[in-house]
Design a protein around this motif. Structure first.
Motif, PDB file in Angstrom:
ATOM      1  N   PRO A 487      -1.178 -14.630  42.661  1.00 46.96           N
ATOM      2  CA  PRO A 487      -2.289 -13.682  42.520  1.00 46.96           C
ATOM      3  C   PRO A 487      -1.791 -12.269  42.263  1.00 46.96           C
ATOM      4  O   PRO A 487      -0.753 -11.841  42.778  1.00 46.96           O
ATOM      5  N   ASP A 488      -2.554 -11.537  41.475  1.00 41.56           N
ATOM      6  CA  ASP A 488      -2.229 -10.148  41.171  1.00 41.56           C
ATOM      7  C   ASP A 488      -3.534  -9.369  41.057  1.00 41.56           C
ATOM      8  O   ASP A 488      -4.450  -9.790  40.338  1.00 41.56           O
ATOM      9  N   PRO A 489      -3.656  -8.232  41.765  1.00 33.26           N
ATOM     10  CA  PRO A 489      -4.929  -7.508  41.759  1.00 33.26           C
ATOM     11  C   PRO A 489      -5.297  -6.914  40.413  1.00 33.26           C
ATOM     12  O   PRO A 489      -6.471  -6.678  40.139  1.00 33.26           O
ATOM     13  N   LEU A 490      -4.309  -6.690  39.551  1.00 39.18           N
ATOM     14  CA  LEU A 490      -4.593  -6.082  38.259  1.00 39.18           C
ATOM     15  C   LEU A 490      -4.863  -7.136  37.179  1.00 39.18           C
ATOM     16  O   LEU A 490      -5.871  -7.083  36.478  1.00 39.18           O
ATOM     17  N   MET A 491      -3.942  -8.113  37.062  1.00 38.35           N
ATOM     18  CA  MET A 491      -4.003  -9.073  35.961  1.00 38.35           C
ATOM     19  C   MET A 491      -4.656 -10.399  36.348  1.00 38.35           C
ATOM     20  O   MET A 491      -4.837 -11.264  35.507  1.00 38.35           O
ATOM     21  N   GLY A 492      -4.993 -10.557  37.610  1.00 43.65           N
ATOM     22  CA  GLY A 492      -5.535 -11.831  38.074  1.00 43.65           C
ATOM     23  C   GLY A 492      -4.432 -12.743  38.543  1.00 43.65           C
ATOM     24  O   GLY A 492      -4.397 -13.173  39.695  1.00 43.65           O
ATOM     25  N   GLU A 493      -3.495 -13.051  37.652  1.00 44.66           N
ATOM     26  CA  GLU A 493      -2.306 -13.829  37.999  1.00 44.66           C
ATOM     27  C   GLU A 493      -1.131 -13.328  37.185  1.00 44.66           C
ATOM     28  O   GLU A 493      -1.299 -12.749  36.111  1.00 44.66           O
ATOM     29  N   ARG A 494       0.048 -13.521  37.711  1.00 40.41           N
ATOM     30  CA  ARG A 494       1.275 -13.296  36.958  1.00 40.41           C
ATOM     31  C   ARG A 494       2.173 -14.524  37.121  1.00 40.41           C
ATOM     32  O   ARG A 494       2.053 -15.258  38.099  1.00 40.41           O
ATOM     33  N   LEU A 495       3.056 -14.706  36.161  1.00 40.67           N
ATOM     34  CA  LEU A 495       3.937 -15.871  36.172  1.00 40.67           C
ATOM     35  C   LEU A 495       5.234 -15.536  36.889  1.00 40.67           C
ATOM     36  O   LEU A 495       5.860 -14.504  36.621  1.00 40.67           O
ATOM     37  N   ALA A 496       5.639 -16.420  37.804  1.00 42.55           N
ATOM     38  CA  ALA A 496       6.906 -16.271  38.512  1.00 42.55           C
ATOM     39  C   ALA A 496       7.809 -17.448  38.180  1.00 42.55           C
ATOM     40  O   ALA A 496       7.361 -18.597  38.170  1.00 42.55           O
ATOM     41  N   ALA A 497       9.074 -17.155  37.908  1.00 35.17           N
ATOM     42  CA  ALA A 497      10.073 -18.200  37.679  1.00 35.17           C
ATOM     43  C   ALA A 497      10.868 -18.392  38.966  1.00 35.17           C
ATOM     44  O   ALA A 497      11.441 -17.438  39.495  1.00 35.17           O
ATOM     45  N   CYS A 498      10.884 -19.617  39.473  1.00 42.38           N
ATOM     46  CA  CYS A 498      11.653 -19.959  40.668  1.00 42.38           C
ATOM     47  C   CYS A 498      12.875 -20.743  40.197  1.00 42.38           C
ATOM     48  O   CYS A 498      12.747 -21.872  39.716  1.00 42.38           O
ATOM     49  N   VAL A 499      14.042 -20.138  40.330  1.00 42.36           N
ATOM     50  CA  VAL A 499      15.245 -20.641  39.663  1.00 42.36           C
ATOM     51  C   VAL A 499      16.312 -21.007  40.683  1.00 42.36           C
ATOM     52  O   VAL A 499      16.629 -20.218  41.586  1.00 42.36           O
ATOM     53  N   GLU A 528       7.205 -12.609  35.075  1.00 44.75           N
ATOM     54  CA  GLU A 528       7.293 -11.225  35.544  1.00 44.75           C
ATOM     55  C   GLU A 528       7.809 -11.130  36.975  1.00 44.75           C
ATOM     56  O   GLU A 528       7.917 -10.042  37.533  1.00 44.75           O
ATOM     57  N   ARG A 529       8.101 -12.239  37.546  1.00 43.03           N
ATOM     58  CA  ARG A 529       8.715 -12.315  38.874  1.00 43.03           C
ATOM     59  C   ARG A 529       9.862 -13.319  38.791  1.00 43.03           C
ATOM     60  O   ARG A 529       9.789 -14.305  38.044  1.00 43.03           O
ATOM     61  N   LEU A 530      10.904 -13.093  39.555  1.00 43.38           N
ATOM     62  CA  LEU A 530      12.017 -14.033  39.635  1.00 43.38           C
ATOM     63  C   LEU A 530      12.358 -14.278  41.098  1.00 43.38           C
ATOM     64  O   LEU A 530      12.687 -13.343  41.829  1.00 43.38           O
ATOM     65  N   LEU A 531      12.257 -15.531  41.494  1.00 49.26           N
ATOM     66  CA  LEU A 531      12.662 -15.934  42.836  1.00 49.26           C
ATOM     67  C   LEU A 531      13.893 -16.817  42.703  1.00 49.26           C
ATOM     68  O   LEU A 531      13.826 -17.898  42.109  1.00 49.26           O
ATOM     69  N   ALA A 555       4.673 -15.322  46.854  1.00 46.20           N
ATOM     70  CA  ALA A 555       3.676 -14.377  47.362  1.00 46.20           C
ATOM     71  C   ALA A 555       4.234 -13.553  48.517  1.00 46.20           C
ATOM     72  O   ALA A 555       3.927 -12.362  48.646  1.00 46.20           O
ATOM     73  N   ALA A 556       5.059 -14.178  49.362  1.00 48.05           N
ATOM     74  CA  ALA A 556       5.665 -13.449  50.473  1.00 48.05           C
ATOM     75  C   ALA A 556       6.726 -12.459  49.977  1.00 48.05           C
ATOM     76  O   ALA A 556       6.890 -11.371  50.532  1.00 48.05           O
ATOM     77  N   GLU A 557       7.431 -12.843  48.914  1.00 47.72           N
ATOM     78  CA  GLU A 557       8.499 -11.991  48.368  1.00 47.72           C
ATOM     79  C   GLU A 557       7.931 -10.797  47.599  1.00 47.72           C
ATOM     80  O   GLU A 557       8.494  -9.700  47.621  1.00 47.72           O
ATOM     81  N   PHE A 558       6.810 -11.003  46.904  1.00 44.26           N
ATOM     82  CA  PHE A 558       6.203  -9.956  46.081  1.00 44.26           C
ATOM     83  C   PHE A 558       4.729  -9.816  46.467  1.00 44.26           C
ATOM     84  O   PHE A 558       3.847 -10.225  45.702  1.00 44.26           O
ATOM     85  N   PRO A 559       4.426  -9.256  47.623  1.00 48.29           N
ATOM     86  CA  PRO A 559       3.043  -9.296  48.120  1.00 48.29           C
ATOM     87  C   PRO A 559       2.045  -8.479  47.305  1.00 48.29           C
ATOM     88  O   PRO A 559       0.934  -8.928  47.062  1.00 48.29           O
ATOM     89  N   THR A 560       2.401  -7.278  46.874  1.00 51.97           N
ATOM     90  CA  THR A 560       1.391  -6.436  46.212  1.00 51.97           C
ATOM     91  C   THR A 560       1.936  -5.700  45.004  1.00 51.97           C
ATOM     92  O   THR A 560       1.288  -4.806  44.482  1.00 51.97           O
ATOM     93  N   GLU A 561       3.150  -6.076  44.547  1.00 49.08           N
ATOM     94  CA  GLU A 561       3.759  -5.337  43.453  1.00 49.08           C
ATOM     95  C   GLU A 561       2.987  -5.508  42.146  1.00 49.08           C
ATOM     96  O   GLU A 561       2.398  -6.537  41.883  1.00 49.08           O
ATOM     97  N   HIS A 562       2.999  -4.477  41.326  1.00 44.33           N
ATOM     98  CA  HIS A 562       2.421  -4.546  39.974  1.00 44.33           C
ATOM     99  C   HIS A 562       3.571  -4.481  38.979  1.00 44.33           C
ATOM    100  O   HIS A 562       4.273  -3.489  38.887  1.00 44.33           O
ATOM    101  N   ALA A 563       3.777  -5.599  38.277  1.00 46.54           N
ATOM    102  CA  ALA A 563       4.818  -5.594  37.244  1.00 46.54           C
ATOM    103  C   ALA A 563       4.296  -4.909  35.990  1.00 46.54           C
ATOM    104  O   ALA A 563       3.095  -4.836  35.758  1.00 46.54           O
TER     105      ALA A 563
END
Length: 566
Positions: A487-499, A528-531, A555-563
């Protein structure tokens, strides 16, 4: 003791496929048209001393397994189980789980297996929604006292009015309110006569991996398992070989339904079973028991490969690694093929009723034409398993990706205890709506593009995680990858890559995106996120990648960040 078939079996599990089609598939030879226990019994009579099961306790022949199954069938009947009743089973892989499958089938009842590791609340939900009459569960497994917890919940919650018996399996004292599985195995079965149910009626309920709010339950007939699913394995058995299958996934999972019903009853093979997966345990089982086929998920193979840094696998007689649950990237496929010197088969399938794979070709379908189209090429549909079509999406046009729908000998009867799912996922003439996006190439090859419900909607634009995963998997620093939406407050959702990085590597988001640029993936689809996952991607109890757990970690790693927008 003679068991009579029950007329209520067909009324409880309504078949959504027209009867004429079922009969046509049987007439064409796609289904054996016998119930599962009758098929197994024929194998036992033909070769009683053939090895049926190899587990952590040793070896069990067909004759020994049959004796145990018949004793348990009588014991279950004395405990109140009747033809048509549902019996829940939550046991680790082993001879007891296999004998239970056969005993329930011999009674003309319906088995509802689900993997150990699923919590007591989920067990309560599955047993309650299915109207289970009995449940066979582990006394204790990896610190969880399944039998005691279920007996206490059953007695206190009032949510299981149909449940008459909780049966405790394994070592340790039998909890209060439970019967002993060991005692039931000692029942006298000398006068037992098995039921002979209609092979087009229900025998097993497969449980989805839990992507819904509550896991879906899907009823399968004897013919759909031994016929349709049996045909899927048959195409991986050169010259009619008797398979020796090492199951790394739980027999209680949807993938594991190819254990008792297919490997034993249909093909007269042997099961090699581990009570839980570890990469070292799996490699040792390959060395010691020399299976012909290993069934698991891609993450398990990557973990095994990491235990073989010199690239030398144990001497094997492997015909194929058969991998399901998620797409297999080309780099891992090639490495596994070289290391284990066998075919690597990436199976596209689900509990809902679809199977397709590329067979035992030296190069799999995805490798034959890696740049010829989008998504993952998974092979040509087999009419002995299921026909596959592409249903256009609303507003879509012919030739574009659409929803994959399937119907054929393996098609299940219906969803259990959820008529709304039958309305949502089945058509009036029995086709299964898979919820997957796909395309058919000109030569009939199926390409899987992604999941409708996994689509990440970023600022109104749709992103398929599967498409991005496929491109990222070829990055030299990436060992394993899953992409999830957060979830993202600005874009609705953002894509995270878990590598999961390759040993000694530490990929950065900028490097991954540059790789995607070079591969031609449009920037709005870039993560836009990398875990970085330093151990392994988490798996569900069914052995599939656990996307929900990864969403929580991101979500715990990036709680409220805006990429920054890509």
């Amino acid at each position: 003791m003679t068991v009579q078939s029950s007329p209520r079996l067909s009324s409880r599990f309504h078949d959504l496929v027209p009867v004429a089609l079922r009969r046509a598939w049987a007439a064409e030879g796609h289904c054996p048209d016998l119930d599962l226990y009758a098929l197994f019994r024929a194998r036992r009579i033909a070769d009683p001393y053939a090895m049926a099961v190899i587990d952590t306790h040793g070896e069990v022949s067909y004759a020994e397994l049959d004796h145990r199954a018949r004793c348990l069938a009588v014991g279950l009947a004395e405990a109140g189980v009747c033809p048509g009743d549902v019996v829940g089973v939550q046991l680790p892989n082993g001879r007891e789980a296999v004998a239970t499958d056969l005993a329930v089938a011999a009674l003309g009842a319906v088995v509802l297996p689900f993997p150990v590791g699923r919590g007591s609340r989920e067990a309560l939900s599955l047993l309650g929604r299915s109207g289970a009459r009995a449940a066979i569960v582990a006394t204790e497994h990896r610190g969880v006292e399944h039998a005691r917890e279920l007996a206490e919940l059953s007695a206190s919650s009032g949510e299981l009015p149909a449940l008459r018996a909780v049966i405790a399996a394994g070592p340790g004292s039998v909890p209060d309110g439970c019967l002993s599985l060991a005692d039931l195995f000692r029942t006298d079965a000398s006068a037992f006569t098995p039921a002979r149910p209609d092979p087009d009626t229900a025998t097993r309920i497969l449980v989805s991996s839990g992507s819904e709010t509550e896991p879906k339950m899907v009823a399968y007939s004897h013919n759909a398992l031994a016929g349709g699913r049996g045909n899927s394995l048959a195409s991986l058995l050169p010259d009619g070989m008797r398979p020796r299958c090492l199951f790394l996934v739980p027999l209680g999972s949807a993938f594991g339904s190819s254990g008792t019903a297919v490997t034993l009853a249909r093909h007269g093979g042997s099961l090699v079973l581990l009570d839980h997966f570890t990469p070292d345990g799996a490699l040792e089982a390959i060395r010691a028991h020399r299976p012909t086929h290993v069934l698991g998920v891609p993450t398990m193979v990557r973990m095994m490969l990491d235990r073989l840094p010199d690239g030398h696998a144990p001497q094997t007689r492997l015909t194929a690694l058969v991998l399901g649950g998620s797409a297999l990237d080309a780099a891992t496929s090639d490495e596994a093929r070289r290391t284990f010197d066998c075919a690597v088969v990436n199976l596209y399938g689900s509990a809902d009723g679809v199977h397709c794979h590329g067979g035992l070709s030296t190069r799999n379908a995805a490798d034959e034409a890696p740049d010829s189209g989008p998504g993952i090429a998974v092979g040509r549909p087999d009419p002995g398993v299921c026909e596959i079509r592409i249903a256009p999406l609303p507003g879509g046009t012919s030739g574009e990706a659409g929803e994959i729908i399937a119907r054929g000998p393996m098609t299940p009867l219906c969803y259990v205890g959820a008529p709304e799912l039958n309305m949502r996922y089945r058509t009036a003439d029995g086709w299964v709506r898979t919820g997957d996006l796909g395309m058919l190439d000109a030569d009939g090859t199926l390409r899987v593009v992604g999941r409708l419900k996994d689509i990440v909607i970023r600022g109104g634009a749709n992103i398929s995680p599967a498409e991005v995963e496929g491109e990222l998997s070829s990055h030299p620093d990436v060992r394993d990858v899953l992409c999830v939406g957060v979830p993202d407050p600005l874009m609705g959702e953002r894509l995270a890559a878990c590598v999961v990085p390759r040993p000694g590597r530490k990929p950065e988001l900028e490097s991954l995106c540059a790789h995607l640029d070079a591969r031609g993936l449009e920037r709005r689809k870039h993560p836009e996120r990398l875990l970085l996952v330093t151990d392994e991607l988490p798996l569900t109890p069914a052995g599939k990648p656990d996307r929900a757990a990864l969403r929580e970690r991101v979500a715990a790693e990036f709680p409220t960040e805006h990429a920054q927008a890509g």
